[in-house]
Design a protein around this motif. Structure first.
Motif, PDB file in Angstrom:
ATOM      1  N   GLY A 131      32.735  15.727-110.869  1.00  0.00           N
ATOM      2  CA  GLY A 131      32.048  14.869-111.826  1.00  0.00           C
ATOM      3  C   GLY A 131      30.544  14.977-111.711  1.00  0.00           C
ATOM      4  N   GLN A 132      29.992  16.032-112.284  1.00  0.00           N
ATOM      5  CA  GLN A 132      28.547  16.259-112.248  1.00  0.00           C
ATOM      6  C   GLN A 132      28.029  16.439-113.668  1.00  0.00           C
ATOM      7  OE1 GLN A 132      26.766  16.034-109.469  1.00  0.00           O
ATOM      8  NE2 GLN A 132      28.630  15.646-108.314  1.00  0.00           N
ATOM      9  N   PRO A 133      26.747  16.102-113.900  1.00  0.00           N
ATOM     10  CA  PRO A 133      26.177  16.266-115.248  1.00  0.00           C
ATOM     11  C   PRO A 133      26.008  17.738-115.613  1.00  0.00           C
ATOM     12  CG  PRO A 133      24.795  14.850-113.852  1.00  0.00           C
ATOM     13  CD  PRO A 133      25.778  15.526-112.959  1.00  0.00           C
ATOM     14  N   ASP A 134      25.681  17.968-116.847  1.00  0.00           N
ATOM     15  CA  ASP A 134      25.353  19.313-117.331  1.00  0.00           C
ATOM     16  C   ASP A 134      23.830  19.410-117.414  1.00  0.00           C
ATOM     17  OD1 ASP A 134      25.015  21.720-118.584  1.00  0.00           O
ATOM     18  OD2 ASP A 134      26.463  21.352-120.184  1.00  0.00           O
ATOM     19  N   TYR A 135      23.246  20.160-116.489  1.00  0.00           N
ATOM     20  CA  TYR A 135      21.789  20.236-116.418  1.00  0.00           C
ATOM     21  C   TYR A 135      21.199  21.156-117.484  1.00  0.00           C
ATOM     22  CZ  TYR A 135      22.746  17.960-111.992  1.00  0.00           C
ATOM     23  OH  TYR A 135      23.189  17.076-111.034  1.00  0.00           O
ATOM     24  N   ARG A 136      22.056  21.682-118.346  1.00  0.00           N
ATOM     25  CA  ARG A 136      21.576  22.503-119.457  1.00  0.00           C
ATOM     26  C   ARG A 136      21.130  21.647-120.640  1.00  0.00           C
ATOM     27  NH1 ARG A 136      26.975  26.056-119.939  1.00  0.00           N
ATOM     28  NH2 ARG A 136      27.762  23.901-119.810  1.00  0.00           N
ATOM     29  N   ILE A 137      21.538  20.386-120.665  1.00  0.00           N
ATOM     30  CA  ILE A 137      21.278  19.546-121.839  1.00  0.00           C
ATOM     31  C   ILE A 137      19.788  19.255-121.999  1.00  0.00           C
ATOM     32  CG2 ILE A 137      21.647  17.246-122.818  1.00  0.00           C
ATOM     33  CD1 ILE A 137      24.466  17.323-121.667  1.00  0.00           C
ATOM     34  N   VAL A 138      19.156  18.782-120.931  1.00  0.00           N
ATOM     35  CA  VAL A 138      17.717  18.525-120.960  1.00  0.00           C
ATOM     36  C   VAL A 138      17.028  19.740-120.356  1.00  0.00           C
ATOM     37  CG1 VAL A 138      15.858  16.978-120.299  1.00  0.00           C
ATOM     38  CG2 VAL A 138      18.150  16.062-120.707  1.00  0.00           C
TER      39      VAL A 138
END
Length: 490
Positions: A131-138
């Motif tokens: 459960g980790q964010p997608d660091y490509r979004i920002v």
């Protein structure tokens, strides 16, 4: 004499300064043995003509290389190639080759198997997580302007390296405003301690709060990093059964005496790994029992920002607690990891003591990072990035839910999580998760051990959804199904 143009090519499209491009390529050529150590270099005018840059740019590159000991400049003689990684001088001034460090120490030392990293590095096309964010979004390039801007502030430049100034008061004022606005707190900067990671805060609070043989209660399944840190204080970690709406609060009264428990650790917003949410009734009951039994509640609320339902329970520490709740959270979880911070909210006297241990681990603090985050709060960018991220994660959560139903509806139990970045998936059929993991590897999918939960009565996975696009999900679910069928049919 060396012709330098064959080793160095200037690319004016790159953002790197030209003198650094020259220096980096020169160092690379020396390391690869293309330019011999001891060779005399052409003069800066010749470099300028061969490479096609101004002579001042070459002089700047020479200054950089000399500062890093890659060249030695002798006045009126010339510049000579060096390789600082190959040789050192001994105490007599003689140049000697570096000796290899032994693989085995000649002395005894303590080893900790508990602290062995649970994380694994694998090179696969698809990598699952817990459960980790997608660091490509920002975009990182967009974020870098905040850090660059913070570095230019005169206040920052005057205090970098000043060990007497470890906290950024501007940031703490903004953080207290942010927490009061978004989490219902009524705190000032005196109630807040920030650190680069949750683990640093766990470490500091264990040093201040726990003593040998203290009883610490955690869920039957609980966050491994917290347990690893707690265990270093030789405390007694005891488990509490889990129910659909969080830990069994009544179990505490039934199995422990008053004064026996030092603290209870839990994540009421999303239990790890099961993603269950502690009910309002249980929250009130736990706070009441804490007062009656005289123990502390450690409330871990890292993913509070990522709620997908209209009605959100505020942190327990914001609603009640009477000085018995230590709240831990994060800011900027949806940003690149270098721009994230964790924080602790607690009574100010406890914060002052815990601060000593954080300062010991990181004496210079996170001054520049805090300035950048503080400015992002003031300018509204932190809220803007959060709003953008939540919209995307809400869609991905629904897509993941639909694909679970499409491919595994009759084989699993699961619920749509109300917050966070992960699903808790329990299989109806018992099978080997290790074999399932091996099958996935054959198809280019890596399933880390931290996602796998198995015993005699349970086969379950905690699967993160936030880091995958819809296209990636649609590609990976057939691979999940294929691996599952292969293992179950054996």
């Amino acid at each position: 004499m060396i012709s330098i143009a064959q080793f160095i090519r200037i690319d004016r499209r790159k953002s790197d300064p030209l003198y650094l491009q020259i220096a980096y390529q020169f160092i690379n050529a020396v390391q690869r043995g293309l330019i011999p150590v001891g060779a005399k270099l052409p003069g800066t005018r010749i470099w300028s003509e061969e490479i096609g840059v101004h002579r001042k740019t070459v002089v700047a590159a020479f200054d950089e290389l000399e500062a890093q000991s890659w060249i030695s400049i002798k006045p009126k003689v010339g510049a000579f190639v060096q390789n600082p990684t190959l040789k050192v001088r001994n105490v007599d001034g003689e140049i000697t080759n570096r000796s290899d460090v032994s693989d085995r120490a000649a002395f005894s030392f303590r080893k900790s198997f508990v602290l062995s990293s649970p994380f694994e590095k694998e090179e696969h096309r698809f990598v699952c997580n817990d459960g980790q964010p997608d660091y490509r979004i920002v975009k990182t390039q967009e974020l870098s302007r905040f850090y660059t801007g913070a570095l230019k502030r005169r206040y920052i430049q005057n205090n970098i390296g000043n060990y007497a100034v470890q906290e950024n008061d501007f940031f703490k004022d903004q953080l207290s405003y942010f927490l009061n606005l978004t989490r219902g707190f009524h705190v000032s900067k005196a109630h807040i301690l920030s650190a680069k990671s949750r683990e640093m805060l766990f470490y500091s609070l264990t040093k201040v709060l726990m003593n040998k043989n203290d009883v610490v209660l955690v869920g039957e399944l609980s966050f491994f990093s917290a347990n690893m840190v707690f265990s270093q204080e030789d405390v007694q970690i005891k488990t509490v059964p889990l129910e659909d709406d969080g830990i069994d609060v009544n179990y505490i009264k039934q199995h422990f005496e008053k004064g026996e428990i030092r603290c209870v650790y839990l994540n009421p917003q999303q239990s790890y790994p099961t993603t269950s949410v502690l009910s309002t009734k249980k929250r009130k009951a736990l706070i009441s029992i804490a007062e009656e039994y005289d123990f502390v509640i450690i409330e871990d609320n890292e993913n509070f920002d990522f709620n997908y339902v209209k009605t959100v329970e505020l942190p327990m520490a914001a609603k009640s607690g009477k000085g018995r709740i230590i709240h831990i959270g994060s800011i900027g979880k949806y940003l690149h990891p270098t721009l994230q911070l964790s924080y602790m909210v607690a009574p100010s006297d406890f914060i002052e003591e815990a601060k000593k241990y954080v300062s010991l681990l990181n004496p210079q603090g996170n001054f520049v990072l805090e300035q950048a985050l503080g400015e992002m709060i003031v300018e509204g960018d932190l809220f803007r990035y959060l709003k953008k991220s939540i919209k995307i994660y809400r869609e991905r959560r629904l897509n993941f839910h639909s694909l679970l139903n499409l491919y595994f509806k009759d084989e699993i139990y699961f619920e749509l999580p109300s917050n966070g970045f992960a699903f808790w998936v329990e299989f109806k059929t018992q099978f080997s998760l290790v074999e399932f993991r091996d099958e996935l590897k054959k198809n280019g999918v890596f399933l880390p051990r931290i996602c796998m939960y198995q015993n005699q009565n349970q086969t379950a996975l905690r699967l993160g959804f936030a880091h995958w696009t819809q296209e990636e999900m649609e590609e990976i679910f057939p691979l999940f199904r294929s691996a599952y069928d292969s293992v179950v049919e054996r």
